[in-house]
Design an enzyme around this catalytic site. Structure first.
Site, PDB file in Angstrom:
ATOM      1  N   GLY A  12       0.822  -1.211   0.000  1.00 24.96           N
ATOM      2  CA  GLY A  12       0.000   0.000   0.000  1.00 24.96           C
ATOM      3  C   GLY A  12       0.852   1.255   0.000  1.00 24.96           C
ATOM      4  O   GLY A  12       1.954   1.275   0.545  1.00 24.96           O
ATOM      5  N   TYR A  28      -8.339  -6.373   0.638  1.00 25.92           N
ATOM      6  CA  TYR A  28      -8.581  -6.323   2.079  1.00 25.92           C
ATOM      7  C   TYR A  28     -10.072  -6.159   2.268  1.00 25.92           C
ATOM      8  O   TYR A  28     -10.713  -5.406   1.527  1.00 25.92           O
ATOM      9  CB  TYR A  28      -7.929  -5.089   2.700  1.00 25.92           C
ATOM     10  N   HIS A  67       3.655 -11.082   6.588  1.00 25.88           N
ATOM     11  CA  HIS A  67       3.480  -9.668   6.290  1.00 25.88           C
ATOM     12  C   HIS A  67       4.785  -8.897   6.537  1.00 25.88           C
ATOM     13  O   HIS A  67       4.771  -7.732   6.927  1.00 25.88           O
ATOM     14  CB  HIS A  67       2.347  -9.085   7.138  1.00 25.88           C
ATOM     15  N   ASP A 118       6.571 -15.022   0.826  1.00 26.70           N
ATOM     16  CA  ASP A 118       7.361 -13.803   1.032  1.00 26.70           C
ATOM     17  C   ASP A 118       7.652 -13.618   2.510  1.00 26.70           C
ATOM     18  O   ASP A 118       7.195 -14.407   3.345  1.00 26.70           O
ATOM     19  CB  ASP A 118       6.712 -12.552   0.414  1.00 26.70           C
ATOM     20  N   SER A 119       8.412 -12.597   2.804  1.00 22.04           N
ATOM     21  CA  SER A 119       8.816 -12.142   4.147  1.00 22.04           C
ATOM     22  C   SER A 119      10.297 -12.357   4.382  1.00 22.04           C
ATOM     23  O   SER A 119      10.736 -13.481   4.641  1.00 22.04           O
ATOM     24  CB  SER A 119       8.000 -12.798   5.267  1.00 22.04           C
ATOM     25  N   ARG A 163      15.973 -10.932   0.899  1.00 19.16           N
ATOM     26  CA  ARG A 163      16.824  -9.769   0.614  1.00 19.16           C
ATOM     27  C   ARG A 163      17.911 -10.063  -0.411  1.00 19.16           C
ATOM     28  O   ARG A 163      18.765  -9.224  -0.661  1.00 19.16           O
ATOM     29  CB  ARG A 163      17.490  -9.246   1.904  1.00 19.16           C
ATOM     30  N   GLY A 184       9.121  -7.686  -1.285  1.00 18.64           N
ATOM     31  CA  GLY A 184       8.436  -6.528  -0.732  1.00 18.64           C
ATOM     32  C   GLY A 184       9.392  -5.367  -0.562  1.00 18.64           C
ATOM     33  O   GLY A 184       9.755  -4.664  -1.516  1.00 18.64           O
TER      34      GLY A 184
HETATM   35  C1  LIG Z   1       5.168  -0.530   2.899  1.00 15.20           C
HETATM   36  C2  LIG Z   1       4.463  -1.845   2.877  1.00 15.20           C
HETATM   37  C3  LIG Z   1       3.111  -1.880   2.616  1.00 15.20           C
HETATM   38  C4  LIG Z   1       2.445  -3.111   2.566  1.00 15.20           C
HETATM   39  N1  LIG Z   1       1.128  -3.120   2.242  1.00 15.20           N
HETATM   40  C5  LIG Z   1       0.498  -4.313   2.066  1.00 15.20           C
HETATM   41  C6  LIG Z   1      -0.833  -4.358   1.585  1.00 15.20           C
HETATM   42  O1  LIG Z   1      -1.444  -3.331   1.320  1.00 15.20           O
HETATM   43  N2  LIG Z   1      -1.393  -5.574   1.427  1.00 15.20           N
HETATM   44  C7  LIG Z   1      -0.737  -6.753   1.703  1.00 15.20           C
HETATM   45  O2  LIG Z   1      -1.295  -7.841   1.528  1.00 15.20           O
HETATM   46  N3  LIG Z   1       0.528  -6.724   2.159  1.00 15.20           N
HETATM   47  C8  LIG Z   1       1.163  -5.547   2.323  1.00 15.20           C
HETATM   48  N4  LIG Z   1       2.463  -5.524   2.731  1.00 15.20           N
HETATM   49  C9  LIG Z   1       3.171  -6.798   2.985  1.00 15.20           C
HETATM   50  C10 LIG Z   1       3.847  -7.311   1.711  1.00 15.20           C
HETATM   51  O3  LIG Z   1       2.907  -7.741   0.765  1.00 15.20           O
HETATM   52  C11 LIG Z   1       4.776  -8.481   2.019  1.00 15.20           C
HETATM   53  O4  LIG Z   1       4.050  -9.494   2.660  1.00 15.20           O
HETATM   54  C12 LIG Z   1       5.966  -8.082   2.895  1.00 15.20           C
HETATM   55  O5  LIG Z   1       6.471  -6.841   2.481  1.00 15.20           O
HETATM   56  C13 LIG Z   1       7.058  -9.138   2.784  1.00 15.20           C
HETATM   57  O6  LIG Z   1       8.109  -8.878   3.667  1.00 15.20           O
HETATM   58  P1  LIG Z   1       9.481  -8.170   3.224  1.00 15.20           P
HETATM   59  O7  LIG Z   1       9.117  -6.818   2.749  1.00 15.20           O
HETATM   60  O8  LIG Z   1      10.285  -8.129   4.466  1.00 15.20           O
HETATM   61  O9  LIG Z   1      10.079  -9.030   2.161  1.00 15.20           O
HETATM   62  C14 LIG Z   1       3.150  -4.301   2.801  1.00 15.20           C
HETATM   63  C15 LIG Z   1       4.515  -4.264   3.088  1.00 15.20           C
HETATM   64  C16 LIG Z   1       5.171  -3.050   3.111  1.00 15.20           C
HETATM   65  C17 LIG Z   1       6.642  -3.037   3.378  1.00 15.20           C
END
Ligand SMILES: Cc1cc2nc3c(=O)[nH]c(=O)nc-3n(C[C@H](O)[C@H](O)[C@H](O)COP(=O)(O)O)c2cc1C
Length: 383
Positions: free
Chosen positions: A81, A131, A272, A303-304, A307, A326
């Site tokens: 987002g 969502y 997340h 994911d998660s 790097r 992400g």
């Molecule tokens: C700035 C930001 C905004 C995010 N917004 C959403 C979102 O709107 N919907 C969602 O399903 N996940 C959201 N996520 C989670 C990402 O889809 C993802 O699961 C997560 O970034 C993975 O972890 P990593 O960034 O450490 O690799 C967001 C993550 C970040 C960093």
């Protein structure tokens, strides 16, 4: 100017320097004491790949078939987002990258670009992430819009029953829509590279709230509870959405099996990025357990904490079919706009390709538990 990005840490530092603290902390920060966020990466880092020798690895391929589509790479863009807070036009950069590299683009409900514009930019490479907030009506209105455009894959995110307490966001006074007091003003004034660009283009909005057809004209509100979603909702959504339905934010093998039995087309194993429950297990630890629970062929996205390219290979070896990136991509954009994004994606490609050669494989589709050093492979399902 092309940023010097030789690993994701370089991109992160460049983003930290250029962006106001409130914006950098929004992407970099996590829930609670940020323990899960840190562990996501450290647990992945600790997994060891097994180097192999005397194998002809001259010609290699990273192409992957997933959810009935042929992709050029085994990774895509996680739904995020308000990406335009990183750099004006960040969503557009991500959509162009999805098209150029032929990778999937997760478009968040909370994105800075709407469902229709993103479809125009990325077409069938775009997946819509839903969502369900204060009302089902708003959610189904967005589902309808996605269907009308032609989206084939819907990702329902279920790990945000409440938006977690993220200390950095609270400390900095981050909120959507943004309110600018003296503290934030000082932050913006001391980061002119970001502020001037953003002022010239206008402060980004949650774009899906505009262009809605729902007859009450309601908007999705970030801090409203998203806790109403239950199994019955999943059934209703399954009845309503005929395309691929992927459930994001699953960490329990029991939930995974129920979701599979409810007729979903795939699971998205994720915590997340540590932005929700700070005592959650790392996503990579749960991945092989969930793979075992749902069997060898049920589609799983991961994911998660990824790097580097070796992290992508490790997730595939642990049972994922596809990996999403992400923060790594947002650091690239935050540090260097579209050039920074390209630098990070190219880095991942080179790292995956090099790792493939080092572990004696030529085709990304052959990655399995046998590329892991034995002690890490013991709990992974043979596929
Ligand atoms: C700035 C930001 C905004 C995010 N917004 C959403 C979102 O709107 N919907 C969602 O399903 N996940 C959201 N996520 C989670 C990402 O889809 C993802 O699961 C997560 O970034 C993975 O972890 P990593 O960034 O450490 O690799 C967001 C993550 C970040 C960093």
């Amino acid at each position: 100017m092309k940023p010097n990005i030789f690993n994701v840490s370089d991109a992160r530092l460049a983003a930290k320097k250029r962006m106001p603290k409130i914006m950098f902390d929004y992407i970099d920060g996590a829930a609670g004491d940020e323990y899960t966020c840190e562990q996501n990466t450290s647990v992945l880092d600790r997994i060891r790949l097994q180097p192999r020798v005397f194998i002809n690895v001259e010609n290699r391929s990273l192409k992957k078939n997933f959810l009935e589509q042929q992709w050029d790479l085994p990774f895509g863009i996680a739904p995020m987002g308000m990406c335009n807070l990183t750099w004006p036009g960040a969503d557009q950069m991500l959509a162009s990258a999805a098209t150029r590299y032929n990778i999937p683009l997760g478009l968040s409900t909370m994105a800075s670009s709407n469902i229709e514009t993103t479809w125009d930019r990325a077409g069938e490479r775009a997946w819509f992430q839903l969502y369900v907030g204060q009302s089902e009506e708003i959610a189904f209105d967005m589902v309808q819009r996605a269907e009308t455009c032609g989206y084939e894959t819907l990702i329902l995110t279920v790990d945000v029953p409440m938006v977690a307490l993220r200390p950095r966001e609270r400390r900095n006074g981050f909120q959507a829509p943004l309110r600018i007091g003296p503290k934030q003003f000082f932050d913006f004034a001391t980061h002119p590279q970001w502020s001037i660009r953003t002022l010239l283009t206008g402060v980004p909005k949650v774009a899906n709230n505009e262009g809605s057809d729902n007859n009450k004209g309601e908007k999705f509100v970030r801090n409203e509870s998203r806790g109403k979603v239950d199994w019955r909702f999943l059934d209703r959504l399954r009845d309503r959405w005929k395309g691929n339905l992927v459930i994001k934010g699953v960490l329990s093998p029991e939930d995974a099996v129920t979701i599979k039995n409810a007729g979903a087309d795939g699971l998205y194993v994720s915590n997340h990025g540590g932005r929700q429950l700070d005592s959650a297990p790392t996503a990579i630890e749960m991945l092989p357990i969930i793979r075992r629970a749902v069997g060898e062929s049920f589609p799983i996205i991961f994911d998660s904490g990824v790097r580097n390219g070796e992290g992508v290979v490790k997730a595939l070896a642990y049972g994922a079919d596809f990996v999403m990136l992400g923060r790594a991509l947002l650091y690239g954009i935050g540090g260097g706009g579209s050039q920074g994004l390209t630098a990070v994606i190219d880095l991942f490609i080179q790292q995956i390709d090099t790792a493939l050669a080092q572990i004696g494989r030529t085709d990304i589709n052959t990655i399995d538990k046998h590329v892991l050093v034995e002690k890490y492979a013991s709990m992974v399902l043979e596929r």
